[in-house]
Design a protein around this motif. Structure first.
Motif, PDB file in Angstrom:
ATOM      1  N   ASP A  39      70.869 -29.323  40.318  1.00 39.02           N
ATOM      2  CA  ASP A  39      72.307 -28.960  40.554  1.00 39.02           C
ATOM      3  C   ASP A  39      72.396 -27.655  40.241  1.00 39.02           C
ATOM      4  O   ASP A  39      73.049 -26.687  40.751  1.00 39.02           O
ATOM      5  N   ALA A  40      71.948 -26.904  39.171  1.00 35.19           N
ATOM      6  CA  ALA A  40      71.778 -25.677  38.652  1.00 35.19           C
ATOM      7  C   ALA A  40      70.633 -24.992  38.936  1.00 35.19           C
ATOM      8  O   ALA A  40      69.710 -25.581  38.239  1.00 35.19           O
ATOM      9  N   HIS A  41      70.357 -23.893  39.415  1.00 33.29           N
ATOM     10  CA  HIS A  41      69.334 -23.229  39.415  1.00 33.29           C
ATOM     11  C   HIS A  41      69.448 -21.843  39.494  1.00 33.29           C
ATOM     12  O   HIS A  41      70.516 -21.222  39.884  1.00 33.29           O
ATOM     13  N   GLU A  42      68.304 -20.777  39.286  1.00 33.73           N
ATOM     14  CA  GLU A  42      68.649 -19.516  39.229  1.00 33.73           C
ATOM     15  C   GLU A  42      67.181 -18.704  39.545  1.00 33.73           C
ATOM     16  O   GLU A  42      66.152 -19.528  39.091  1.00 33.73           O
ATOM     17  N   ILE A  43      67.200 -17.656  39.822  1.00 34.21           N
ATOM     18  CA  ILE A  43      65.895 -16.888  39.945  1.00 34.21           C
ATOM     19  C   ILE A  43      66.103 -15.449  39.015  1.00 34.21           C
ATOM     20  O   ILE A  43      67.141 -15.073  39.057  1.00 34.21           O
ATOM     21  N   ILE A  44      65.080 -15.209  38.392  1.00 32.29           N
ATOM     22  CA  ILE A  44      65.058 -13.948  37.457  1.00 32.29           C
ATOM     23  C   ILE A  44      63.921 -13.047  37.992  1.00 32.29           C
ATOM     24  O   ILE A  44      62.900 -13.507  38.002  1.00 32.29           O
ATOM     25  N   PHE A  45      64.301 -11.883  38.428  1.00 31.59           N
ATOM     26  CA  PHE A  45      63.370 -11.007  39.171  1.00 31.59           C
ATOM     27  C   PHE A  45      62.741 -10.108  38.073  1.00 31.59           C
ATOM     28  O   PHE A  45      63.229 -10.153  36.786  1.00 31.59           O
TER      29      PHE A  45
END
Length: 87
Positions: A39-45
């Motif tokens: 349900d929650a997700h993120e990307i970190i460059f």
């Protein structure tokens, strides 16, 4: 430029139950993570930018896992290309 995603070990007791490294041409370009249900997700460059909920749900970003290979979706690849070129 081909992308590849590889699952890594999350930190113990982390909210993020699944963590991945994303490579472009064998060069690390980002970290991706999601919770148990996706349900929650993120990307970190690598430049420090963090974007929550890229391209909708987690299942819109990656597929596979378990016995199937991990794959980035077409939408994920377009998102990565746009964000890596924009930096």
């Amino acid at each position: 430029m081909p992308f590849n995603i590889v699952q890594t070990e999350p930190e113990p007791n982390s909210f993020w139950k699944y963590e991945y490294n994303i490579f472009r041409d064998d060069k690390l370009v980002a970290h991706y993570r999601h919770d148990f249900r996706g349900d929650a997700h993120e990307i970190i460059f690598l430049d420090g930018r963090s974007i929550s909920m890229p391209v909708g749900r987690m299942t819109d970003f990656i597929s596979g896992g378990g016995p199937k290979p991990l794959l980035l979706s077409k939408a994920a690849i377009a998102f990565l290309n746009n964000n890596l070129e924009a930096k």
